[in-house]
Design a protein around this motif. Structure first.
Motif, PDB file in Angstrom:
ATOM      1  N   GLU A 157       4.933 -11.740   4.504  1.00  0.00           N
ATOM      2  CA  GLU A 157       6.166 -11.277   3.863  1.00  0.00           C
ATOM      3  C   GLU A 157       6.338 -11.931   2.492  1.00  0.00           C
ATOM      4  N   SER A 205       5.871   1.022   3.383  1.00  0.00           N
ATOM      5  CA  SER A 205       7.010   0.672   2.539  1.00  0.00           C
ATOM      6  C   SER A 205       6.603  -0.130   1.312  1.00  0.00           C
ATOM      7  N   LEU A 224       4.969   1.867  -1.474  1.00  0.00           N
ATOM      8  CA  LEU A 224       5.774   2.871  -2.159  1.00  0.00           C
ATOM      9  C   LEU A 224       7.033   2.317  -2.804  1.00  0.00           C
ATOM     10  N   ALA A 225       7.505   1.169  -2.324  1.00  0.00           N
ATOM     11  CA  ALA A 225       8.749   0.628  -2.876  1.00  0.00           C
ATOM     12  C   ALA A 225       8.477  -0.026  -4.223  1.00  0.00           C
ATOM     13  N   GLU A 226       9.521  -0.084  -5.033  1.00  0.00           N
ATOM     14  CA  GLU A 226       9.382  -0.632  -6.374  1.00  0.00           C
ATOM     15  C   GLU A 226       8.999  -2.116  -6.358  1.00  0.00           C
ATOM     16  N   THR A 227       9.514  -2.845  -5.348  1.00  0.00           N
ATOM     17  CA  THR A 227       9.272  -4.284  -5.302  1.00  0.00           C
ATOM     18  C   THR A 227       7.796  -4.608  -5.123  1.00  0.00           C
ATOM     19  N   LEU A 253       7.124  -6.426   3.098  1.00  0.00           N
ATOM     20  CA  LEU A 253       8.475  -6.482   3.621  1.00  0.00           C
ATOM     21  C   LEU A 253       8.529  -7.349   4.872  1.00  0.00           C
ATOM     22  N   MET A 254       7.405  -7.351   5.611  1.00  0.00           N
ATOM     23  CA  MET A 254       7.354  -8.092   6.863  1.00  0.00           C
ATOM     24  C   MET A 254       6.017  -8.824   6.949  1.00  0.00           C
ATOM     25  N   LEU A 307      -0.985   5.563  -4.847  1.00  0.00           N
ATOM     26  CA  LEU A 307       0.028   6.107  -5.749  1.00  0.00           C
ATOM     27  C   LEU A 307      -0.563   7.213  -6.623  1.00  0.00           C
ATOM     28  N   ILE A 326      -1.012  10.436  -4.609  1.00  0.00           N
ATOM     29  CA  ILE A 326       0.217  11.171  -4.324  1.00  0.00           C
ATOM     30  C   ILE A 326       0.458  12.221  -5.403  1.00  0.00           C
ATOM     31  N   ALA A 351       6.302  11.161   3.307  1.00  0.00           N
ATOM     32  CA  ALA A 351       7.750  11.254   3.541  1.00  0.00           C
ATOM     33  C   ALA A 351       8.024  11.328   5.038  1.00  0.00           C
ATOM     34  N   LEU A 392       7.488   7.922   6.589  1.00  0.00           N
ATOM     35  CA  LEU A 392       8.590   7.015   6.261  1.00  0.00           C
ATOM     36  C   LEU A 392       9.839   7.382   7.051  1.00  0.00           C
TER      37      LEU A 392
END
Lengths: 229, 234
Positions: free
Chosen positions: B52, B93, B96-99, B103-104, B123, B126, B137, B140
């Motif tokens: 994480e 996640s 695809l997420a901006e950060t 996450l985990m 990316l 896609i 999608a 997610l």
């Protein structure tokens, strides 16, 4: 509101993944958009419904909830003006995972799913932005789990207050009329009594000041350490 | 580095992921591109696969073994958010997420083999194949739905109901095979409780004749009774 005809473009242009549309795309989108009004406590859609509509809030506040079989509720999110609703189920073509209820008199822009799916195929640049929005929802949902499972109620409350501070940029948080201790308790997965005690203990430690219409944040760093961020 | 032969493995793993199979006919060159850049790693039990907060390594696919995705409290308590086995996707996640951060934390539960496709390649793909967007999608959205059901469990169901729900969900023809790593500590972390409470709850369900537990499997003796316990009623 007599004489006041709101323009959907004003609200919809703020959605990042709609910014890639050209004039033809916007024309098609706006033709499929209509404004729907709801009374306080009115159900906007039910968990399990088909994802036929994507919404953007024009006016008012709503809550997304899960109900237990004996009627207890867990609020997943409070949502206000400008917020998009149903991105994930609309693009994934999945039944709606939550029930949406109006907290006060509200008006929402309703857009047909079929129109959005057509636009997605025609504007590939929309794709990346849509996925980014979805990933954001996923992050948010994981943080809910983390809160419920690993944070005390006081820590959850402190975090919620800090989130509101972040949104408004001001240390004074206006309390909506619907933001009762019962609603906050349902959002934080506890009961009103416990919220009451948690608010008082934060006030006793002089981290916040609570009055009828607002909560003032006195010590941001202190709240952050309470929130275990 | 993976050899060409290894990457046939990758093609098989990817094509076996239900939604990705759709890509083979529709976006063949992109599919080859994803497969060609995939690398694999082997993990020992308890080894950390992703940490994480670290920069996102890429989209992961489990070929063999089981892994868990967890969140930790500052005091070290853990909540299992997701268990993934062969054919499952990891990290959607963070790719695809901006950060662009994990996450985990993901930890191997047994010897595991995981394929990783670099974030930039995913990316780029896609944009090349809009069909992939719908697939991602959907993945997610399904993940979000699963997460919401965990929120619901944690908040609205007592431990007994959560356990009954999990047993019903995971069983196959009234028998649930216990993976070697499915200890009471792991189950407790999945259900957001402590091993003691889980142990007591399990014993209660046995006493009431709803399940029978042995070392390797759990038998569901009374499906209807468990459904009542799980509070699934409308």
């Amino acid at each position: 509101m007599p004489g006041d005809t709101p323009d959907p473009f004003v609200d919809l242009q703020k959605i990042p993944w709609l910014k890639v549309l050209d004039q033809a795309g916007w024309d098609e989108l706006l033709a499929a958009t209509q404004l729907r009004s709801y009374n306080p406590d009115e159900v906007i859609f039910l968990e399990g419904d088909l994802p036929e509509t994507f919404y953007v809030i024009h006016r008012g506040w709503v809550k997304a909830v899960k109900l237990s079989s004996e009627g207890r509720e867990q609020i997943l999110d409070f949502m206000g003006p400008g917020r998009p609703i149903n991105i994930a189920p609309v693009f994934a073509e999945q039944p709606l995972p939550v029930t949406l209820v109006a907290l006060e008199a509200s008006a929402l822009w309703a857009i047909q799913q079929s129109t959005l799916l057509k636009l997605l195929d025609r504007y590939p640049a929309m794709a990346r932005q849509v996925i980014r929005a979805l990933a954001g929802r996923l992050l948010y949902t994981v943080s809910l789990i983390e809160d419920l499972s690993l944070r005390s109620v006081t820590a959850r409350l402190a975090k919620l207050l800090l989130m509101r501070l972040e949104e408004s940029g001001q240390p004074v948080i206006a309390r909506h009329r619907w933001a009762t201790q019962a609603e906050i308790a349902a959002r934080l997965g506890t009961v009103p009594d416990v919220i009451h005690r948690a608010l008082r203990s934060l006030a006793d430690e002089e981290l916040i000041q609570v009055s009828r219409h607002q909560i003032v944040i006195l010590d941001r760093a202190g709240l952050e350490s309470k929130a275990q961020l | 580095m993976a050899s060409a032969e290894d990457n046939n493995d990758a093609a098989e793993v990817l094509a076996a992921v239900p939604d990705f199979a759709e890509l083979v006919p529709r976006c063949a060159s992109m599919f080859d591109n994803l497969v060609g850049t995939a690398i694999w790693r082997d993990y020992d039990p308890s080894q950390v696969v992703f940490l994480e907060g670290e920069p996102c390594a890429g989209l992961g696919f489990v070929q063999e073994g089981w892994v868990k995705a967890v969140k930790m409290s500052p005091s070290g308590r853990e909540q299992i958010v997701h268990l993934a086995g062969p054919g499952e996707v990891l990290n959607a996640s963070c790719v695809l997420a901006e950060t662009a951060k994990h996450l985990m934390t993901v930890v191997a539960l047994e010897p595991a083999k995981v394929w990783i496709i670099p974030r930039e390649i995913v990316l780029y793909s896609i944009e090349q194949c809009p069909r992939l967007t719908r697939i991602i999608a959907r993945q997610l959205a399904e993940r979000i739905q699963h997460l919401i059901s965990i929120v619901e469990d944690l908040s609205l169901r007592p431990v007994e109901a959560r356990l009954a729900h999990l047993l019903l969900e995971q069983s196959n023809k009234e028998v649930l095979h216990r993976q070697r790593w499915a200890t009471q500590a792991e189950l407790a972390a999945r259900l957001g409780t402590v091993p003691d409470a889980l142990h007591r709850t399990m014993r209660d369900l046995v006493k009431q004749g709803l399940i029978a537990v042995d070392r390797h499997q759990i038998h569901l003796l009374d499906h209807h009774g468990l459904e009542t316990k799980a509070m699934l009623g409308e």
